[in-house]
Design a protein around this motif. Structure first.
Motif, PDB file in Angstrom:
ATOM      1  N   PHE A   1     -56.181 -55.911  92.230  1.00 55.82           N
ATOM      2  CA  PHE A   1     -56.762 -54.630  91.830  1.00 55.82           C
ATOM      3  C   PHE A   1     -58.271 -54.789  91.590  1.00 55.82           C
ATOM      4  CE2 PHE A   1     -58.134 -51.673  88.541  1.00 55.82           C
ATOM      5  CZ  PHE A   1     -57.634 -50.464  88.995  1.00 55.82           C
ATOM      6  N   PRO A   2     -59.114 -53.835  92.017  1.00 53.00           N
ATOM      7  CA  PRO A   2     -58.818 -52.652  92.830  1.00 53.00           C
ATOM      8  C   PRO A   2     -58.867 -53.005  94.306  1.00 53.00           C
ATOM      9  CG  PRO A   2     -61.111 -52.602  92.172  1.00 53.00           C
ATOM     10  CD  PRO A   2     -60.526 -53.861  91.570  1.00 53.00           C
ATOM     11  N   LEU A   3     -57.906 -52.549  95.055  1.00 54.55           N
ATOM     12  CA  LEU A   3     -57.769 -52.936  96.458  1.00 54.55           C
ATOM     13  C   LEU A   3     -58.961 -52.502  97.310  1.00 54.55           C
ATOM     14  CD1 LEU A   3     -53.986 -52.095  96.843  1.00 54.55           C
ATOM     15  CD2 LEU A   3     -54.989 -54.386  96.925  1.00 54.55           C
TER      16      LEU A   3
ATOM     17  N   ILE B   1     -45.943 -63.389  95.465  1.00 58.52           N
ATOM     18  CA  ILE B   1     -46.923 -62.540  94.785  1.00 58.52           C
ATOM     19  C   ILE B   1     -46.388 -62.040  93.442  1.00 58.52           C
ATOM     20  CG2 ILE B   1     -46.287 -60.330  95.849  1.00 58.52           C
ATOM     21  CD1 ILE B   1     -49.245 -59.684  96.052  1.00 58.52           C
ATOM     22  N   LEU B   2     -45.075 -61.870  93.334  1.00 55.73           N
ATOM     23  CA  LEU B   2     -44.488 -61.439  92.063  1.00 55.73           C
ATOM     24  C   LEU B   2     -44.532 -62.535  91.021  1.00 55.73           C
ATOM     25  CD1 LEU B   2     -41.405 -59.340  93.258  1.00 55.73           C
ATOM     26  CD2 LEU B   2     -43.526 -58.497  92.235  1.00 55.73           C
ATOM     27  N   ALA B   3     -44.753 -63.774  91.427  1.00 55.76           N
ATOM     28  CA  ALA B   3     -44.863 -64.879  90.467  1.00 55.76           C
ATOM     29  C   ALA B   3     -46.174 -64.802  89.680  1.00 55.76           C
ATOM     30  CB  ALA B   3     -44.766 -66.213  91.194  1.00 55.76           C
ATOM     31  N   ARG B   4     -47.118 -64.006  90.156  1.00 53.65           N
ATOM     32  CA  ARG B   4     -48.397 -63.858  89.445  1.00 53.65           C
ATOM     33  C   ARG B   4     -48.231 -62.987  88.203  1.00 53.65           C
ATOM     34  NH1 ARG B   4     -52.420 -61.905  94.086  1.00 53.65           N
ATOM     35  NH2 ARG B   4     -52.996 -60.581  92.313  1.00 53.65           N
ATOM     36  N   GLU B   5     -48.942 -63.325  87.139  1.00 52.16           N
ATOM     37  CA  GLU B   5     -48.829 -62.592  85.881  1.00 52.16           C
ATOM     38  C   GLU B   5     -49.415 -61.190  85.981  1.00 52.16           C
ATOM     39  OE1 GLU B   5     -50.373 -64.708  82.570  1.00 52.16           O
ATOM     40  OE2 GLU B   5     -48.977 -66.395  82.752  1.00 52.16           O
ATOM     41  N   ASP B   6     -50.422 -61.004  86.840  1.00 52.15           N
ATOM     42  CA  ASP B   6     -51.078 -59.698  86.923  1.00 52.15           C
ATOM     43  C   ASP B   6     -50.319 -58.705  87.797  1.00 52.15           C
ATOM     44  OD1 ASP B   6     -51.710 -61.275  89.174  1.00 52.15           O
ATOM     45  OD2 ASP B   6     -53.451 -60.039  89.627  1.00 52.15           O
ATOM     46  N   VAL B   7     -49.218 -59.116  88.422  1.00 56.54           N
ATOM     47  CA  VAL B   7     -48.388 -58.208  89.220  1.00 56.54           C
ATOM     48  C   VAL B   7     -47.105 -57.955  88.445  1.00 56.54           C
ATOM     49  CG1 VAL B   7     -47.171 -57.880  91.400  1.00 56.54           C
ATOM     50  CG2 VAL B   7     -49.383 -59.058  91.377  1.00 56.54           C
TER      51      VAL B   7
ATOM     52  N   ASP C   1     -52.390 -49.534  94.539  1.00 53.49           N
ATOM     53  CA  ASP C   1     -52.956 -49.631  93.192  1.00 53.49           C
ATOM     54  C   ASP C   1     -52.131 -48.782  92.233  1.00 53.49           C
ATOM     55  OD1 ASP C   1     -55.195 -51.308  93.550  1.00 53.49           O
ATOM     56  OD2 ASP C   1     -56.398 -49.650  94.325  1.00 53.49           O
ATOM     57  N   LYS C   2     -51.791 -49.340  91.072  1.00 51.19           N
ATOM     58  CA  LYS C   2     -51.067 -48.566  90.067  1.00 51.19           C
ATOM     59  C   LYS C   2     -51.319 -49.173  88.691  1.00 51.19           C
ATOM     60  CE  LYS C   2     -46.431 -47.021  88.683  1.00 51.19           C
ATOM     61  NZ  LYS C   2     -44.972 -47.109  88.963  1.00 51.19           N
ATOM     62  N   ASP C   3     -51.825 -48.338  87.763  1.00 50.84           N
ATOM     63  CA  ASP C   3     -52.030 -48.761  86.370  1.00 50.84           C
ATOM     64  C   ASP C   3     -52.800 -50.075  86.289  1.00 50.84           C
ATOM     65  OD1 ASP C   3     -50.551 -46.534  85.598  1.00 50.84           O
ATOM     66  OD2 ASP C   3     -48.660 -47.642  85.609  1.00 50.84           O
ATOM     67  N   ALA C   4     -53.942 -50.146  86.986  1.00 53.28           N
ATOM     68  CA  ALA C   4     -54.825 -51.322  86.955  1.00 53.28           C
ATOM     69  C   ALA C   4     -54.123 -52.593  87.423  1.00 53.28           C
ATOM     70  CB  ALA C   4     -55.417 -51.513  85.569  1.00 53.28           C
ATOM     71  N   SER C   5     -53.114 -52.429  88.264  1.00 58.62           N
ATOM     72  CA  SER C   5     -52.419 -53.564  88.848  1.00 58.62           C
ATOM     73  C   SER C   5     -52.125 -53.241  90.307  1.00 58.62           C
ATOM     74  CB  SER C   5     -51.114 -53.848  88.087  1.00 58.62           C
ATOM     75  OG  SER C   5     -50.436 -54.957  88.639  1.00 58.62           O
ATOM     76  N   VAL C   6     -51.591 -54.205  91.021  1.00 53.70           N
ATOM     77  CA  VAL C   6     -51.230 -54.015  92.423  1.00 53.70           C
ATOM     78  C   VAL C   6     -49.714 -54.064  92.566  1.00 53.70           C
ATOM     79  CG1 VAL C   6     -51.250 -55.106  94.695  1.00 53.70           C
ATOM     80  CG2 VAL C   6     -53.371 -54.887  93.408  1.00 53.70           C
TER      81      VAL C   6
END
Length: 433
Positions: A297-299, A399-405, A376-381
């Motif tokens: 984010f932001p893409l 990609i789901l293993a990342r904390e920011d997703v 993009d959704k709620d300051a996340s991807v």
């Protein structure tokens, strides 16, 4: 009469507008004129000027563009026209053929005695090629697209309540009853083949679900699209734009990372063809899905110039480019190979575009990981993976293993499920994303 969501958009505009005209943009034959005429019956007076059907109507927009002067000139062309304040809708159709009418929208909006809607195809192209003033601040723009899957279900006899029931399973992340899920997947494959162009859908439904009738209508519309290229593209672009458009089936049959100019023509390159791709996008004949360098984010900040995928604006027209037996392979779910994946990516691209979601994708530098769509959704991807079947999802898991997703979707030929951050959905539920 096909039920379209755009009618509610027009009604909402009428309730909320203040000194502004409405501009409906969209590709040829998505139903712009049809829906405005249906809306026009809600007014005491409906006045329509089609600048292609009635070329002499352009004369009404020469010289003084004050509202009173325009009403007077239009009445000379259409003696039956009445412009009663608060009770009249003026519809300027095919406005790209009369640039001065586009300029006049400002003065009609300032006057504000009647409601004014304009529509046209190829607007992005027509107004790049002339210096006519565009009425910024006096024109609200909306995009009209082919029927989305929900509208297609309406055309096939399903009610709002039926769609709401499906949405309930989506909201609760609850499996859909097996028989219902299989029926919806069958209808989705039917929609993939028929597409959402109103004339094609109506002909298909009226013929009792005859795919031969749909195919004939698709050939007619594809010919009209190519006629538009021949008529409106500049001389240097005509052959190249046609070649780019005809390359879509071959592009989608490749497991590639981007639109490949060499697929259009041997040794083809961006220098030769990028203007043609821009023309097709401006004509809304294609959807461009832009690559991002990182799924973060932001893409928009990570979009890569010159790296993109191209999808047809309607899957029915894409299938119409193939020979007729392709339809049976899709409807019967016997198609295999890379083309199947490309078709379903195109389908989801159309479904996301119908919800005005920007199209973006990501592929790692070594090509080992790929996410077909990112939102993009709620300051996340939010990553969206598309599987024509029920394959593994190594890229999505990574990609789901990342904390920011915080969540991701896997669209499959299957049912609803959830495992950690990953929500698995049947492909038709892309209409709810």
């Amino acid at each position: 009469m096909l039920k379209r969501k755009m009618l509610d958009v027009l009604r909402a505009w009428r309730r909320s507008k203040s000194r502004e005209c409405l501009m409906i943009k969209g590709a040829r034959q998505v139903g712009k004129s049809y829906i405005v005429e249906a809306f026009g019956v809600e007014y005491e007076n409906f006045v329509k000027l089609d600048f292609i059907e009635l070329p002499e109507a352009k004369q009404a927009f020469e010289g003084n563009l004050s509202a009173d002067e325009l009403f007077s000139r239009i009445s000379l062309l259409l003696p039956e026209a009445r412009f009663i304040p608060g009770k009249t809708l003026l519809f300027l159709d095919e406005i790209q053929a009369c640039p001065q009418a586009r300029t006049a929208l400002k003065y009609l909006a300032i006057d504000d005695s009647i409601d004014v809607i304009a529509s046209g195809s190829l607007l992005g192209i027509a107004y790049r090629e002339n210096a006519t003033s565009v009425p910024v601040g006096y024109e609200r723009q909306v995009e009209m697209r082919p029927l989305d899957f929900e509208e297609y279900l309406w055309a096939r006899g399903y009610t709002d309540d039926a769609v709401a029931t499906l949405r309930g399973y989506f909201d609760r992340i609850e499996p859909v009853p097996a028989a219902v899920n299989e029926r919806m997947m069958t209808l989705l494959r039917e929609y993939l083949v028929v597409g959402g162009m109103p004339a094609i859908v109506e002909a298909f439904v009226d013929a009792g679900g005859n795919f031969g009738v749909a195919h004939e209508e698709q050939q007619t519309l594809l010919a009209a699209y190519e006629d538009d290229i021949a008529r409106y593209a500049s001389a240097p672009e005509r052959v190249k734009a046609t070649a780019c458009y005809r390359s879509l089936p071959r592009q989608l049959a490749k497991e590639n990372t981007k639109f490949q100019y060499a697929t259009v023509e041997k040794r083809g390159n961006a220098r030769k063809f990028e203007g043609s791709v821009d023309w097709l996008e401006g004509a809304r004949m294609v959807l461009r899905c832009r690559s991002v360098s990182t799924p973060q984010f932001p893409l928009l900040a990570y979009e890569q110039d010159g790296r993109f995928r191209l999808y047809a604006n309607d899957t029915g027209l894409l299938l119409g480019m193939h020979e007729f037996p392709m339809k049976a392979a899709v409807v019967n779910n016997t198609l295999a190979g890379p083309m199947k994946g490309g078709l379903y990516e195109n389908l989801v691209a159309c479904m996301l575009a119908a919800r005005n979601i920007p199209l973006r994708y990501w592929m790692s530098q070594n090509g080992a990981q790929e996410i077909e769509f990112l939102v993009d959704k709620d300051a996340s991807v939010v990553p969206i993976e598309v599987k024509a079947g029920r394959g593994a999802s190594a890229s999505l898991n990574a990609i789901l293993a990342r904390e920011d997703v915080v969540e991701g979707y896997k669209l499959i030929d299957g049912n609803v499920g959830k495992a950690g951050k990953k929500v698995t959905l049947p492909l038709y539920m892309a209409m709810f994303l």
